[in-house]
Design an enzyme around this catalytic site. Sequence first.
Site, PDB file in Angstrom:
ATOM      1  N   CYS A  45     -17.991   7.327   0.762  1.00 42.54           N
ATOM      2  CA  CYS A  45     -17.529   6.151   1.505  1.00 42.54           C
ATOM      3  C   CYS A  45     -17.049   6.560   2.902  1.00 42.54           C
ATOM      4  CB  CYS A  45     -16.395   5.471   0.738  1.00 42.54           C
ATOM      5  SG  CYS A  45     -15.656   4.074   1.610  1.00 42.54           S
ATOM      6  N   ASP A  49       0.828  -1.207   0.000  1.00 39.01           N
ATOM      7  CA  ASP A  49       0.000   0.000   0.000  1.00 39.01           C
ATOM      8  C   ASP A  49       0.863   1.258   0.000  1.00 39.01           C
ATOM      9  OD1 ASP A  49      -2.408   1.353  -0.027  1.00 39.01           O
ATOM     10  OD2 ASP A  49      -2.657   1.316   2.146  1.00 39.01           O
ATOM     11  N   CYS A  92     -18.146 -12.653  -8.558  1.00 41.94           N
ATOM     12  CA  CYS A  92     -18.965 -12.188  -7.439  1.00 41.94           C
ATOM     13  C   CYS A  92     -20.383 -12.683  -7.697  1.00 41.94           C
ATOM     14  CB  CYS A  92     -18.925 -10.665  -7.376  1.00 41.94           C
ATOM     15  SG  CYS A  92     -19.966  -9.922  -6.099  1.00 41.94           S
ATOM     16  N   CYS A 105     -14.939   1.756   8.156  1.00 40.24           N
ATOM     17  CA  CYS A 105     -16.272   1.162   8.074  1.00 40.24           C
ATOM     18  C   CYS A 105     -16.127  -0.240   7.501  1.00 40.24           C
ATOM     19  CB  CYS A 105     -17.176   2.007   7.173  1.00 40.24           C
ATOM     20  SG  CYS A 105     -18.839   1.330   6.941  1.00 40.24           S
TER      21      CYS A 105
END
Length: 310
Positions: free
Chosen positions: A216, A136, A190, A241
């Site tokens: 978001c 990241d 998915c 979240c």
Amino acid sequence: MDTPSTKYLSNDIREQVRRIATESGFSRCGFAVAAPVDAAAVKAFDDWIAAGKHGCLSYLEKYRDVRNDPRLLLDGAATIIAVALNYLPREKQQPQYPQIAYYAYGDDYHDVVRNRLAPVVDYLATLGASSRICVDTAPLRERYWAQQAGLGFIGMNNQLIIPSLGSYHFLGFVITTAALQPDEPCISPCISCRRCLIYCPTKAISDHGAIDARRCLSCLTIEHRGEIPEGISLGNRLYGCDTCQKACPHNIYAPTTEIPEFTPIPERLTLTVNDILEMDQERYAALFRHSAIKRAKLAALHRNAAHIGK
């Protein structure tokens, strides 16, 4: 690109890398050819940026050339090694406390994943290979490359979902000059149950799986600097979240982590709104030392706490 003339190192070497990764605690390890990102993925990302859905994440506008071709991150790059590290905690916050995303319960994942990837890089160095660890911290299309390396598929909530393990995993990567036989990309789809879309508290997820970072709550509580936009409720969320992951059926039987660095820090799990509002910089620095929560800064925690319940 992978061609018939590509000469890979022996399969024994590749499997030794996988064994080292497993011994370091990683749930999955896969391999992909270092190559340009496919045109459809490039266009989807460019369209998302052009629509402004990246919100305050302005850094995503930079280094487009590197983001689209990871070989620019390391001279002679031949392989991208992708790994996944489980962070799902056994112990979780009680609902009366301001909620912190599961990934931030323990130590900062940047350090944990990087340290646990070091033995892989050390082994590759014995073969004369140059390598670079990315956690990241580089303009790398992480979920794209994790899918290319066979780790999992990208769900409607934009999380990488690992079949049978779910999505509560950190991703790490080693870009290396060692040419290792690639795994097949994960093509599991998915199931499009839309639970993540339905349960997202701010409707930040579209039917096409694009996330609007301007709505978001992970982005707004962590990355956003300034006031929370009008009309957005944080509910009882202080930092991040997990709603779209909690709603995902692939996480129903997700295993909990065995990584000791991700053991929750008890004091963080029982902070009250008043504790946060009264927190000074010294207390903040001590409590969140070695924590990803430092990303939000004390001012953002104060702001978030003041919005809880509104």
